[in-house]
Design an enzyme around this catalytic site. Sequence first.
Site, PDB file in Angstrom:
ATOM      1  CE  LYS A   1      -9.241   7.169  -0.463  1.00  0.00           C
ATOM      2  NZ  LYS A   1      -8.156   6.241  -0.220  1.00  0.00           N
TER       3      LYS A   1
ATOM      4  CD  GLU B   1      -6.345   9.722  -2.669  1.00  0.00           C
ATOM      5  OE1 GLU B   1      -5.970  10.750  -2.100  1.00  0.00           O
ATOM      6  OE2 GLU B   1      -6.477   8.623  -2.088  1.00  0.00           O
TER       7      GLU B   1
ATOM      8  CB  VAL C   1      -9.448   2.165  -2.591  1.00  0.00           C
ATOM      9  CG1 VAL C   1      -9.486   0.781  -1.991  1.00  0.00           C
ATOM     10  CG2 VAL C   1     -10.083   3.170  -1.657  1.00  0.00           C
TER      11      VAL C   1
ATOM     12  CG  HIS D   1       1.723   9.700   1.556  1.00  0.00           C
ATOM     13  ND1 HIS D   1       2.596  10.643   1.104  1.00  0.00           N
ATOM     14  CD2 HIS D   1       1.036   9.261   0.478  1.00  0.00           C
ATOM     15  CE1 HIS D   1       2.447  10.781  -0.201  1.00  0.00           C
ATOM     16  NE2 HIS D   1       1.513   9.961  -0.596  1.00  0.00           N
TER      17      HIS D   1
ATOM     18  CB  SER E   1      -1.186  12.150  -0.962  1.00  0.00           C
ATOM     19  OG  SER E   1      -1.840  12.213  -2.199  1.00  0.00           O
TER      20      SER E   1
ATOM     21  CG  ASN F   1       5.411   5.963  -5.235  1.00  0.00           C
ATOM     22  OD1 ASN F   1       5.551   4.840  -4.792  1.00  0.00           O
ATOM     23  ND2 ASN F   1       4.230   6.502  -5.455  1.00  0.00           N
TER      24      ASN F   1
END
Length: 184
Positions: free
Chosen positions: A53, A48, A46, A96, A75, A99
């Site tokens: 969270k 940051e 979700v 993590h 991250s 990409n």
Amino acid sequence: MASKAAAKGKMTEAEAKEHAEQTLSRITPSTDRGALGECDLIIEAVIEDLSLKKMLYEEIGRLVSDTTVIASNTSSLPITEMGHFSGRPSQMVGLHFFNPVQLMALVEVVKTDFTCAATCPALCQTPSSAAIRLNCAHAYPDFTPTTLPVAPPTPSVWPWTSPVPSGRRPSSASTRRALSSTGC
């Protein structure tokens, strides 16, 4: 992704279709959070926002079994704190994915002082990890590969499993060795 691979000639249209169908067959969508209780691994991704969270991890902690691995794809937020939110800090890791995921076969597994010793090896044994390079690190404010390319080595980014004495800087060779570890 499969259709792009077929368009580039890396697989046939039939192989692309079969790959997509096999991938989708392994996904069970649900809007019922109670279904999380049946999961072996939960990866939270979700936005940051630590307060958001916190609410999610409190609920996850109530729903999952004692063997479920709970992971966050954050991250930059503290993995240790999220583990405490869940009430299951021994089951918590950072996971993590870099990409673009389909091209970067690198996943960083971040453990905390509270992560159970069996958690990281369990992640390393998963069938999907065969083609993925796992970099296992200890929890610091930022994930190691996220931070190292843009910042000089400092204690906050050393990927070591125990605290490093103050004032000691790793050589670039020791940093490369630490980053190239593939086991937890």
